[in-house]
Design a protein around this motif. Structure first.
Motif, PDB file in Angstrom:
ATOM      1  N   VAL A  27     -43.614 -37.848  26.787  1.00  0.00           N
ATOM      2  CA  VAL A  27     -44.597 -38.778  26.199  1.00  0.00           C
ATOM      3  C   VAL A  27     -45.908 -38.778  26.991  1.00  0.00           C
ATOM      4  CG1 VAL A  27     -43.717 -40.854  27.410  1.00  0.00           C
ATOM      5  CG2 VAL A  27     -44.916 -41.107  25.260  1.00  0.00           C
ATOM      6  N   VAL A  28     -45.792 -38.700  28.307  1.00  0.00           N
ATOM      7  CA  VAL A  28     -46.994 -38.723  29.149  1.00  0.00           C
ATOM      8  C   VAL A  28     -47.886 -37.520  28.836  1.00  0.00           C
ATOM      9  CG1 VAL A  28     -47.791 -38.474  31.551  1.00  0.00           C
ATOM     10  CG2 VAL A  28     -45.980 -40.121  30.996  1.00  0.00           C
ATOM     11  N   ARG A  29     -47.253 -36.379  28.636  1.00  0.00           N
ATOM     12  CA  ARG A  29     -47.998 -35.156  28.315  1.00  0.00           C
ATOM     13  C   ARG A  29     -48.575 -35.225  26.889  1.00  0.00           C
ATOM     14  NH1 ARG A  29     -45.813 -28.920  28.543  1.00  0.00           N
ATOM     15  NH2 ARG A  29     -46.881 -28.159  26.712  1.00  0.00           N
ATOM     16  N   LEU A  80     -51.194 -39.618  28.740  1.00  0.00           N
ATOM     17  CA  LEU A  80     -51.215 -40.865  29.515  1.00  0.00           C
ATOM     18  C   LEU A  80     -51.631 -40.654  30.969  1.00  0.00           C
ATOM     19  CD1 LEU A  80     -47.908 -42.513  28.168  1.00  0.00           C
ATOM     20  CD2 LEU A  80     -50.236 -42.735  27.287  1.00  0.00           C
ATOM     21  N   LYS A  81     -51.497 -39.410  31.428  1.00  0.00           N
ATOM     22  CA  LYS A  81     -51.967 -39.070  32.771  1.00  0.00           C
ATOM     23  C   LYS A  81     -52.698 -37.736  32.661  1.00  0.00           C
ATOM     24  CE  LYS A  81     -48.165 -41.274  35.299  1.00  0.00           C
ATOM     25  NZ  LYS A  81     -46.999 -41.095  36.181  1.00  0.00           N
ATOM     26  N   PRO A  82     -53.558 -37.423  33.626  1.00  0.00           N
ATOM     27  CA  PRO A  82     -54.266 -36.137  33.555  1.00  0.00           C
ATOM     28  C   PRO A  82     -53.290 -34.955  33.639  1.00  0.00           C
ATOM     29  CG  PRO A  82     -55.083 -37.503  35.388  1.00  0.00           C
ATOM     30  CD  PRO A  82     -53.911 -38.215  34.816  1.00  0.00           C
ATOM     31  N   GLU A  83     -53.656 -33.861  33.002  1.00  0.00           N
ATOM     32  CA  GLU A  83     -52.766 -32.695  32.965  1.00  0.00           C
ATOM     33  C   GLU A  83     -52.377 -32.225  34.367  1.00  0.00           C
ATOM     34  OE1 GLU A  83     -53.745 -29.557  30.251  1.00  0.00           O
ATOM     35  OE2 GLU A  83     -52.215 -28.219  31.109  1.00  0.00           O
ATOM     36  N   GLU A  84     -53.349 -32.235  35.305  1.00  0.00           N
ATOM     37  CA  GLU A  84     -52.996 -31.716  36.639  1.00  0.00           C
ATOM     38  C   GLU A  84     -51.905 -32.575  37.291  1.00  0.00           C
ATOM     39  OE1 GLU A  84     -56.631 -32.680  36.548  1.00  0.00           O
ATOM     40  OE2 GLU A  84     -57.011 -33.635  38.488  1.00  0.00           O
ATOM     41  N   THR A  85     -51.803 -33.837  36.875  1.00  0.00           N
ATOM     42  CA  THR A  85     -50.751 -34.700  37.430  1.00  0.00           C
ATOM     43  C   THR A  85     -49.397 -34.310  36.850  1.00  0.00           C
ATOM     44  OG1 THR A  85     -52.344 -36.476  37.649  1.00  0.00           O
ATOM     45  CG2 THR A  85     -50.020 -37.098  37.753  1.00  0.00           C
TER      46      THR A  85
END
Ligand code: ADP
Length: 271
Positions: free
Chosen positions: A131-133, A137-142
């Protein structure tokens, strides 16, 4: 071929199109499936009793799926085979403020089962690459860095005697539509209906891509992923039970030996 048909070798790519969500494992009727399931439940119960008594291994079952694929039903079914004293369920929702203030594995690690126990995770750390991807919800590098963290974390667990079993309940979009309609219509199911489910349904291809990457990159011999055909509820339960049984049998468990010579102890017939 056994339960190998539900998985791929480590390093191989999972292509979800290669797995048929409506597979019935060659069991023709639902009734025959249900009868077989009863036998599997009996065997699972025996194995869990030894796991509990021996107190050496712990089992962590991870369930991931699109909405309506049957995580809740799978949990209900699995738990009906287990002694509740030896099993637990943890559901991972949107992280709380406190959880967000820690690393993404903090809340997960706390729920890992102790020796002798089986824990079921309803969703898991994999949400961080799903879901985050998909929803950004967070930057891709994270989240890109999370695959390595997940593999290192799971290695720590397996090195510590935890057996991990990761199930992707594989439902077709057609079957999901049927089940969503049922949720809209049946008063006893309406409480489960969330508008967000339709949003996720609209992102189906992006989710499948994210699942394929997670399954392919985080699939090790001791923490494998299984793709479970989930369009038929009874066969989903058969498949999960078969994997559990084969895995538990492979642990070669046994009841602990008595610590004293039991026959030396005489039980008096009267008080
Ligand atoms: P479920 O669908 O599992 O029965 P809910 O309807 O309460 O339960 O949904 C839980 C929600 O929490 C899901 O939308 C899921 O994507 C979300 N969630 C779980 N873990 C995370 C996470 N780490 N980051 C963001 N959202 C998450």
């Amino acid at each position: 071929m056994g339960v190998k048909r539900f998985r791929r070798d480590p390093g191989e790519r999972y292509r979800l199109d290669d797995f048929d969500p409506s597979d019935n494992g060659g069991i023709e009727s639902k009734n025959a499936g249900r009868r077989y399931l009863k036998d599997l439940q009996g065997r699972l119960n025996e194995l869990q009793q030894v796991l509990y008594a021996e107190g050496k291994h712990s089992i962590l079952i991870i369930l991931q799926a699109m909405d309506c694929a049957g995580k809740d039903g799978t949990i209900r079914h699995a738990l009906s085979s287990f002694d509740p004293q030896g099993a637990s369920v943890t559901s991972f929702k949107v992280p709380t403020e406190e959880e967000r203030a820690h690393d993404f594995l903090w809340r997960i690690h706390k729920a890992v089962p102790r020796q002798g126990q089986i824990a079921i995770f309803n969703r898991s750390h994999y949400e961080e690459v799903l879901v985050v991807r998909v929803k950004g919800l967070k930057p891709e590098e994270t989240w890109r860095g999370y695959y390595d963290h997940i593999n290192a974390f799971e290695k720590l667990l397996t090195d510590s005697g935890v057996t991990l079993l990761k199930f992707f309940l594989h439902i077709s979009p057609q079957e999901q539509a049927e089940r969503l309609r049922e949720r809209q219509e049946r008063p006893d199911k309406q409480w489960k209906f969330r508008p967000g489910d339709l949003e996720d349904r609209g992102l189906w291809p992006q989710y499948m891509e994210a699942y394929e990457e997670a399954l392919s990159r985080c699939n090790t011999p001791r923490a494998p992923w299984f793709v479970i055909p989930a369009d038929r509820k009874w066969y989903r339960n058969v498949a999960v039970s078969e994997v559990l049984i084969e895995t538990l049998e492979g642990l070669n468990m046994g009841y602990p030996k008595p610590v004293v010579n039991i026959q030396d102890y005489k039980i008096s017939p009267v008080f």
